[in-house]
Design a protein around this motif. Structure first.
Motif, PDB file in Angstrom:
ATOM      1  N   THR A   1       0.848  -1.215   0.000  1.00 40.83           N
ATOM      2  CA  THR A   1       0.000   0.000   0.000  1.00 40.83           C
ATOM      3  C   THR A   1       0.872   1.249   0.000  1.00 40.83           C
ATOM      4  OG1 THR A   1      -1.751  -1.179   1.174  1.00 40.83           O
ATOM      5  CG2 THR A   1      -1.806   1.222   1.248  1.00 40.83           C
ATOM      6  N   ASP A   2       1.924   1.220   0.857  1.00 43.60           N
ATOM      7  CA  ASP A   2       2.846   2.373   0.886  1.00 43.60           C
ATOM      8  C   ASP A   2       3.542   2.557  -0.452  1.00 43.60           C
ATOM      9  OD1 ASP A   2       2.140   2.817   3.488  1.00 43.60           O
ATOM     10  OD2 ASP A   2       3.913   1.822   4.339  1.00 43.60           O
TER      11      ASP A   2
ATOM     12  N   GLN B   1       2.413   1.698  -3.443  1.00 47.23           N
ATOM     13  CA  GLN B   1       1.454   2.235  -4.408  1.00 47.23           C
ATOM     14  C   GLN B   1       1.246   3.732  -4.187  1.00 47.23           C
ATOM     15  OE1 GLN B   1       0.060   0.555  -7.009  1.00 47.23           O
ATOM     16  NE2 GLN B   1      -0.686   2.592  -7.634  1.00 47.23           N
ATOM     17  N   ARG B   2       1.165   4.130  -2.925  1.00 46.04           N
ATOM     18  CA  ARG B   2       0.993   5.549  -2.620  1.00 46.04           C
ATOM     19  C   ARG B   2       2.226   6.344  -3.054  1.00 46.04           C
ATOM     20  NH1 ARG B   2       0.395   5.049   2.430  1.00 46.04           N
ATOM     21  NH2 ARG B   2      -1.869   4.752   2.371  1.00 46.04           N
TER      22      ARG B   2
ATOM     23  N   GLU C   1       4.332   5.582  -5.455  1.00 42.29           N
ATOM     24  CA  GLU C   1       4.378   5.674  -6.911  1.00 42.29           C
ATOM     25  C   GLU C   1       3.418   6.754  -7.419  1.00 42.29           C
ATOM     26  OE1 GLU C   1       3.540   1.716  -8.137  1.00 42.29           O
ATOM     27  OE2 GLU C   1       5.632   1.035  -7.998  1.00 42.29           O
ATOM     28  N   ASP C   2       2.253   6.853  -6.782  1.00 36.83           N
ATOM     29  CA  ASP C   2       1.307   7.908  -7.173  1.00 36.83           C
ATOM     30  C   ASP C   2       1.877   9.300  -6.886  1.00 36.83           C
ATOM     31  OD1 ASP C   2      -0.424   5.937  -7.967  1.00 36.83           O
ATOM     32  OD2 ASP C   2      -1.613   5.954  -6.106  1.00 36.83           O
ATOM     33  N   LEU C   3       2.530   9.455  -5.725  1.00 42.36           N
ATOM     34  CA  LEU C   3       3.120  10.750  -5.386  1.00 42.36           C
ATOM     35  C   LEU C   3       4.276  11.096  -6.324  1.00 42.36           C
ATOM     36  CD1 LEU C   3       3.103  10.542  -1.482  1.00 42.36           C
ATOM     37  CD2 LEU C   3       1.556  11.852  -2.958  1.00 42.36           C
TER      38      LEU C   3
ATOM     39  N   LYS D   1       4.510  10.281  -9.437  1.00 39.76           N
ATOM     40  CA  LYS D   1       3.952  10.741 -10.708  1.00 39.76           C
ATOM     41  C   LYS D   1       3.590  12.223 -10.626  1.00 39.76           C
ATOM     42  CE  LYS D   1       2.052   6.268 -12.101  1.00 39.76           C
ATOM     43  NZ  LYS D   1       0.795   5.510 -12.384  1.00 39.76           N
ATOM     44  N   ASN D   2       3.181  12.659  -9.417  1.00 40.34           N
ATOM     45  CA  ASN D   2       2.784  14.058  -9.241  1.00 40.34           C
ATOM     46  C   ASN D   2       3.978  14.931  -8.843  1.00 40.34           C
ATOM     47  OD1 ASN D   2       0.079  13.429  -9.822  1.00 40.34           O
ATOM     48  ND2 ASN D   2      -0.316  12.903  -7.666  1.00 40.34           N
TER      49      ASN D   2
ATOM     50  N   THR E   1       7.076  13.256  -4.222  1.00 41.30           N
ATOM     51  CA  THR E   1       8.097  12.499  -3.500  1.00 41.30           C
ATOM     52  C   THR E   1       9.270  12.246  -4.426  1.00 41.30           C
ATOM     53  OG1 THR E   1       8.504  10.543  -2.156  1.00 41.30           O
ATOM     54  CG2 THR E   1       7.176  10.246  -4.142  1.00 41.30           C
TER      55      THR E   1
ATOM     56  N   VAL F   1      10.734   5.964  -3.260  1.00 43.92           N
ATOM     57  CA  VAL F   1       9.943   4.889  -3.885  1.00 43.92           C
ATOM     58  C   VAL F   1      10.767   3.611  -3.994  1.00 43.92           C
ATOM     59  CG1 VAL F   1       8.751   4.194  -5.999  1.00 43.92           C
ATOM     60  CG2 VAL F   1       8.486   6.531  -5.124  1.00 43.92           C
TER      61      VAL F   1
END
Length: 330
Positions: A101-102, A104-105, A107-109, A111-112, A115, A120
């Motif tokens: 879960t961490d 996935q979170r 990786e999403d950050l 992309k934005n 982080t 990652v």
């Protein structure tokens, strides 16, 4: 005077048709020893793990097939180890779910642009480590499960159970014998005095006395090691009884040759407790008292060894002429 019955020393054989000249003949010297019936394959069925013998399905004398389950050993500690490994795996799987879960979170950050890639990668490494730990626990659980399966004791060969030295409820260590199985047929094992060892060779004909009758076998192997003044030898014989392994049987071994005076069995007859043959002499046929010894079969003709009463060169008359001489003396 009534004619006496002629007693034969052997079962009726071929009659002597021609005069027989007495001469020394080679006779095999036999040495009598006892041999024991042995199983060709005598293999112990051993425990592969330590534990308590909870099931024993065979006893002495039972027939088994190769791979048949004959006993079962249980080690309670293995169940506890499996339970502990299962609990550790559940804990790691929970950590893995949280790490995924961490990741996935993260990786999403990423992309934005919130982080860093280093963060990652650290989360991804943590997920891989947890997966490796779970795989290691699974392998340990497989090892323990296999150990539990090895508590089943199997018959190593097809045959007869010769010995069961344990009882149900006994605590066994790894490698202890649960049962001894004999299979693969039987043979005779001999312990021959060392003074006769040089006279024996593999392939020699062997006589085995069983139930009052003689059978023939073959000396298959002569071992080079001498122990206690005796040499071990193995004898092959067809249809050897296998109901009792260790049964003793009388065996005659050829240990040499000697010369003996022999006459055909048909030429011997008994009168008043004495044994006679009819000889051809310069003055005509005469009866000669002899002392018979062992009987032998030479070229299919039963021959009797003469201990005393004859010398080399004596001519023994055929049965037909001998009967006429005997009739004239009656």
């Amino acid at each position: 005077m009534p004619r006496l019955l002629l007693l034969s020393l052997l079962p009726a054989g071929p009659l002597l048709a021609d005069p027989f000249t007495v001469a020394p003949m080679p006779v095999t010297v036999w040495k009598s020893v006892y041999g024991s019936v042995e199983a060709r394959d005598r293999i112990p069925a051993r425990s592969r793990i330590g534990g308590t013998l909870v099931d024993l399905s065979v006893s002495e004398g039972d027939s088994v097939t190769a791979g048949q389950e004959i006993a079962r050993i249980v080690d309670d500690k293995l169940d506890f180890q499996l339970a502990a490994l299962s609990a550790q795996r559940e804990a790691l799987e929970a950590q893995l779910a949280n790490a995924e879960t961490d990741l996935q979170r993260g990786e999403d950050l990423l992309k934005n642009g919130v982080t860093t890639l280093q963060r990652v990668d650290a989360l991804r490494t943590q997920v891989d480590v947890l997966k490796g730990q779970i795989m290691a626990l699974s392998a340990q659980a497989d090892v323990v499960a296999q150990q539990a399966k090895e508590g089943v004791v199997l018959a190593p060969v097809a045959g007869c159970v010769l010995d069961v030295p344990v009882t149900r409820g006994a605590v066994l260590m790894p490698g202890e014998v649960v049962a001894v199985v004999g299979g693969g047929g039987t043979f005779l094992r001999l312990a021959v005095p060392e003074r006769h060892a040089t006279a024996l060779e593999a392939g020699d004909r062997i006589r085995i006395t069983e139930g009052g009758a003689d059978r023939e076998g073959r000396l298959a192997r002569l071992y080079p090691l001498i122990e206690g003044g005796r040499v071990t030898a193995d004898v092959e014989i067809e249809n050897l009884p296998d109901s009792f392994v260790g049964k003793r049987m009388l065996v005659s071994l050829p240990v040499g040759e000697r010369a003996a005076l022999m006459v055909p069995q048909a030429a011997l007859f008994t009168r008043a407790g004495l044994d006679f043959v009819t000889l051809q002499t310069a003055s005509g046929p005469v009866l000669r008292s002899v002392v018979p010894g062992e009987t032998h079969r030479i070229d299919g003709i039963p021959m009797v060894e003469v201990v005393t009463g004859l010398v080399p060169g004596d001519v023994v008359l055929p049965a037909s002429e001998a009967a006429q001489v005997r009739a004239s003396h009656d």
